[in-house]
Design a protein around this motif. Structure first.
Motif, short mmCIF file in Angstrom:
data_model
loop_
_atom_site.label_atom_id
_atom_site.label_comp_id
_atom_site.label_asym_id
_atom_site.label_seq_id
_atom_site.Cartn_x
_atom_site.Cartn_y
_atom_site.Cartn_z
N LEU A 279 0.82 -1.20 0.00
CA LEU A 279 0.00 0.00 0.00
C LEU A 279 0.86 1.26 0.00
N LEU A 280 2.07 1.13 0.52
CA LEU A 280 2.96 2.28 0.63
C LEU A 280 3.72 2.55 -0.66
N ASN A 281 3.62 1.62 -1.61
CA ASN A 281 4.30 1.78 -2.89
C ASN A 281 3.32 2.43 -3.88
N PRO A 282 3.59 3.66 -4.32
CA PRO A 282 2.63 4.32 -5.22
C PRO A 282 2.40 3.56 -6.52
N PHE A 283 3.40 2.78 -6.98
CA PHE A 283 3.22 2.01 -8.21
C PHE A 283 2.24 0.86 -8.00
N GLY A 284 2.04 0.43 -6.75
CA GLY A 284 1.09 -0.63 -6.48
C GLY A 284 -0.35 -0.22 -6.75
N TRP A 285 -0.59 1.09 -6.84
CA TRP A 285 -1.94 1.61 -7.08
C TRP A 285 -2.22 1.82 -8.56
N TRP A 286 -1.21 1.62 -9.40
CA TRP A 286 -1.34 1.91 -10.83
C TRP A 286 -2.48 1.09 -11.44
N ALA A 287 -2.46 -0.22 -11.19
CA ALA A 287 -3.49 -1.09 -11.75
C ALA A 287 -4.86 -0.76 -11.15
N HIS A 288 -4.89 -0.36 -9.88
CA HIS A 288 -6.15 -0.07 -9.21
C HIS A 288 -6.85 1.11 -9.87
N VAL A 289 -6.09 2.13 -10.19
CA VAL A 289 -6.66 3.31 -10.83
C VAL A 289 -6.97 3.02 -12.30
N GLY A 290 -6.05 2.32 -12.99
CA GLY A 290 -6.23 2.07 -14.41
C GLY A 290 -7.36 1.13 -14.73
N ALA A 291 -7.63 0.17 -13.86
CA ALA A 291 -8.64 -0.84 -14.16
C ALA A 291 -10.04 -0.25 -14.27
#
Length: 623
Positions: A279-291
């Motif tokens: 959760l602390l890695n901003p790149f981990g949210w990339w797929a969450h936003v893009g999906a």
């Protein structure tokens, strides 16, 4: 079967539910206002300026499905409800009360041609404000369920007045909304007197999952939020089960897609960007936003091979933008977020020009629309080019390839390492690795009536390496008994046998029995549950389904089993006459690199991609 199977619905019904729920869940994201402009308005402008598919794998679903419209709080009898500037119905949080940006919900109704209300959707809103973060601390212990009660009571009364019941309700949501969907399902037997017990619940990218079969949870393993806290019943329990640095534990849950990948630009470099799936890695949210901006759910459900998938299948769906689609290979790659690299998988392209690549095992690759390049190498691969001018690139040399053209138009290319069956292909390329391990020496071929024609220029065709189509024995749609050096059973439950030469036997769809001859035969069961009977040496590849690899007393030499129990939910078995029990098998087995060898006299069974610790008595039949 299908990746989105839910309750007792048919494949088509489950796919339709997955697509509909995503559209309605994403609406509660897209209608959020930022500086007075809704997200869908901003994206409509961006899509008009940049073009459809410029920033994702397909057209973004920006409007409500046909027949659906908002149901206001007043309409459903929720008097005195608080409505925020985005038009969402607010719910009182047990943590933050009525603070702006707290729990929100949208209610939609589907109306028939006669104007009657046929169905209702409760769409819980995703995280759209920092204040929402506070509610995550109460997500797992069901405290948030209380905030739903006024809405659910009023809606149940309204629906009853309209002659509808709880099984006319779809509950969905994205992210936080998906988590609330699971919480509502967990309390459905008591909320509003149990009115919603028979509702459909579909969560998208939900951090919390319910595994009793009441919820379909759709999400991508490279999305850090998807099933992050799993079945934990408290915040402390959720933290305890997380990996280092609050990383996603990548759990496997019933009713959840745990091995789907949305392949975006970030995932292309996942070795670095997702080294810590936290959760602390901003790149981990990339797929969450893009999906939420993608049509990936629809493309998976409409894939040519969807009926072969299940909830735990490795499915990789492209979400590359226009800047990367022409240069980046979409594949089931080795990544920190994946535990299925090297297993059989499904690769799904976009409606644009893609580059799709197989993995190390049996793969199904669907290019979709657009002019695609689809590369295959080892294993048994099935390719659907789709519309557009598609190119099949096979890793081999002309000298190492044989080709067949089947009656239904399927192009078959066999190499030393694998077998490819392709439909909807207009051109072929053969390539191989150079001395530095880089693919080079690409040779173009056109597909002619009797051959693959080497298209490189040469005077009087000197040096051309045309590949003539071989003669093959083919079955039909019914149960056939076939024999030959190259046999393709096609449909039906076939009985296929080889000769004294080195044969190629392919069962196709149906429950087939393939029997090797005296040569070093290559047997491919393909789809469904097959029986593959070993002969003298050769290779056995069961393909998709629960297969049995049979070793009679006549089996000799080294026989390689390529795909023993590699795919999700497979239950392959090995039938032996050479041993009396499992203890005897283990006494004759040894680990050889990534494979297991079982020796019995003049027979060696070489089981690829297997550890001794993977084997159990249930894997064997003793005859």
């Amino acid at each position: 079967m299908g990746a989105f199977d839910y309750k007792n619905y048919t494949i088509d019904q489950s796919v339709a539910l997955a697509e509909l729920s995503f559209r309605l869940a994403s609406q509660s994201v897209l209608q959020t206002k930022i500086a007075g402009v809704t997200i869908d308005q901003a994206l409509t402008g961006a899509q008009g300026t940049l073009g459809v598919g410029a920033i994702s794998g397909g057209p973004m679903p920006l409007d409500l499905p046909e027949g659906w419209r908002d149901l206001s709080a007043a309409t459903i009898g929720l008097q005195g409800a608080r409505i925020d500037e985005s038009g969402f119905i607010k719910m009182e949080s047990p943590i933050t009360g009525w603070a702006d940006g707290g729990p929100q919900v949208k209610v939609y109704g589907e109306y028939g041609a006669d104007g009657s209300l046929d169905r209702v959707c409760i769409s819980f809103v995703a995280t759209n404000n920092l204040i929402d973060v506070a509610d995550y601390f109460a997500m797992n212990n069901d405290v948030l369920t209380a905030c739903m009660v006024p809405l659910l009571d009023a809606l149940a009364a309204y629906m009853t007045s309209q002659g509808l019941s709880g099984d006319d309700v779809l509950v969905t949501g994205y992210s936080l909304g998906g988590g609330l969907t699971n919480l509502m399902a967990r309390g459905a037997d008591t909320l509003a007197g149990g009115f919603y017990a028979d509702a459909d619940f579909v969560g998208h990218e939900a951090p919390v999952v319910v595994t009793d079969g009441s919820v379909l949870n759709i999400g991508y393993e490279n999305d850090v939020v998807h099933r992050l806290t799993g079945e934990a019943r408290s915040f402390d329990e959720a933290v305890d089960q997380a990996g280092p640095g609050l990383s996603n534990p990548d759990g496997d849950y019933h009713g959840s897609n745990d091995n789907m990948v949305i392949f975006d630009g970030n995932y292309a470099g996942a070795g670095l960007s997702l080294a810590v799936d936290s959760l602390l890695n901003p790149f981990g949210w990339w797929a969450h936003v893009g999906a939420v901006l993608s049509d990936a759910v629809a493309r998976i459900g409409n894939s040519a091979f969807y009926d072969l998938t299940n909830e735990d299948s490795a499915i990789v769906v492209s979400n590359l933008g226009a800047d990367l689609r022409g240069t980046v290979w979409v594949e089931d790659k080795s990544a920190p977020t994946s535990n299925h690299y090297g297993d059989p998988g499904f690769i799904v392209g976009t409606s644009f020009a893609d580059r799709l690549r197989d993995g190390q095992a049996n793969d199904y690759l669907d290019g979709g629309a657009g002019s695609d390049v689809i590369r295959t190498g080892s294993g048994m691969n099935v390719v659907e080019g789709g519309s557009g001018n598609d190119t099949l690139r096979v890793l081999t040399t002309a000298a190492g390839a044989s080709a067949y053209r089947l009656a239904d138009g399927t192009l078959v290319v066999a190499t030393a390492d694998g077998l490819t069956l392709a439909r909807g292909i207009e051109d072929v390329e053969l390539s191989h690795y150079g001395p530095l391990g880089v693919v080079e020496h690409v040779t173009d071929y056109s597909i002619q009536g009797d051959r693959l024609e080497d298209d490189h220029w040469s005077a009087f065709e000197l040096g051309d390496r045309d590949i003539r189509f071989g003669r093959a024995v083919e079955g039909g749609a019914n149960a056939d008994t076939l024999s030959g050096r190259a046999v393709f059973g096609q449909g039906g439950n076939d009985r296929v046998s080889g000769t004294t030469a080195n044969d190629l036997l392919h069962g196709g769809r149906g429950q087939d029995v393939l029997t090797a001859g005296a040569g070093g035969d290559r047997l491919y069961g393909a789809e469904d549950a097959d029986r593959l009977v070993a002969g003298t040496g050769g290779t056995l590849n069961g393909g998709h389904g629960n297969d049995v690899f049979v070793f009679t007393p006549q089996a000799t030499g080294t026989v390689t089993v390529e795909d023993f129990n590699l795919a999700a939910h497979e239950a392959d078995r090995i039938s032996l006459t050479q041993f009396r029990d499992f203890a005897g098998v283990m006494a004759a087995a040894r680990q050889v690199g990534d494979a297991v060898d079982i020796r019995a006299g003049g027979l060696t069974i070489h089981i690829e991609d297997t550890r001794l610790s993977d084997l159990s008595a249930d894997d064997f039949l003793f005859v």
